[in-house]
Design an enzyme around this catalytic site. Sequence first.
Site, PDB file in Angstrom:
ATOM      1  CG  MET A 299      -1.844  -1.092   1.312  1.00 44.93           C
ATOM      2  SD  MET A 299      -2.926  -1.370  -0.016  1.00 44.93           S
ATOM      3  CE  MET A 299      -3.966  -0.093   0.068  1.00 44.93           C
ATOM      4  CB  CYS A 300       1.060   4.023  -1.807  1.00 52.05           C
ATOM      5  SG  CYS A 300       1.936   2.870  -2.670  1.00 52.05           S
ATOM      6  NE  ARG A 301      -1.727   5.424   4.480  1.00 54.05           N
ATOM      7  CZ  ARG A 301      -1.969   4.268   4.730  1.00 54.05           C
ATOM      8  NH1 ARG A 301      -1.575   3.793   3.319  1.00 54.05           N
ATOM      9  NH2 ARG A 301      -2.057   3.345   5.367  1.00 54.05           N
TER      10      ARG A 301
ATOM     11  CG  ASN B 106      -3.238   4.165  -1.293  1.00 54.42           C
ATOM     12  OD1 ASN B 106      -2.675   3.130  -0.852  1.00 54.42           O
ATOM     13  ND2 ASN B 106      -4.336   4.560  -0.178  1.00 54.42           N
TER      14      ASN B 106
END
Length: 249
Positions: free
Chosen positions: A1-3, A116
């Site tokens: 995951m990312c932001r 994301n």
Amino acid sequence: MCRHLAYLGPPRDLATLLLEPPHSLLRQSYAPADMRCDGVVNADGFGAGWYTDGAATPIRYRRAVPIWTDTSFAALASVVRSGAVLAAVRSATIGMPVTELACSPFTTGRWLFSHNGMVTGWPDSMATLASQLPVTELLTLEAPTDSALLWALVRDRLRHGADPAKAVLETAVEVAAAAPGSRLNLLLCDGGTLVATTLGHALSVRAGTGAVLVASEPLDDDPAWQPVPDARLVVATPSTVDTYELGLP
């Protein structure tokens, strides 16, 4: 995951948007509040894109290192001002490369794009959709990642005349059908309008006083932050925020 996050409004320096808030993108890189995968930090690179007055295309800065280690970006962020910014920190999906070219934002022409989430069943689940793209698109992907392919799918629709909201919406729905359970929080900006989706992960919006900010996690405890329900499309300008259902089967 990312932001990720995007901002539209009166010009602000990048530091006040990305580094200084109590729960800034910087803090989310090492102390995220809502991780929905095996990772615990977003330390596999970062990127920021911004638009300058009169420029037809954005400027982009990307590194394959944790954002907190890059003192050059911290110095740059304190002096660069923009009224349109898109930025992201990355947690690479297991098996995908940790390289600058895999970091959002991706860009072509006036567009900035971020993803994301993750595509389930990668890469087999995307074989049919990928085969519909021109071969040259596949040969020139910046990185062999789900995010880079998602950008190619959105970009192909934009090039064929789809408006930004339709391009992002159709891509999210199509990929969700091909790869059920995918997390598809997409974010697209052209310097005047931003388009975002929520599917499998959180997004919040703060709007008012001629500005709008969308972010994976609220940057502070301002009560103006509003969570976006899952399976939604957000279309925003500095003065308007509209939300629609994705219309999944």
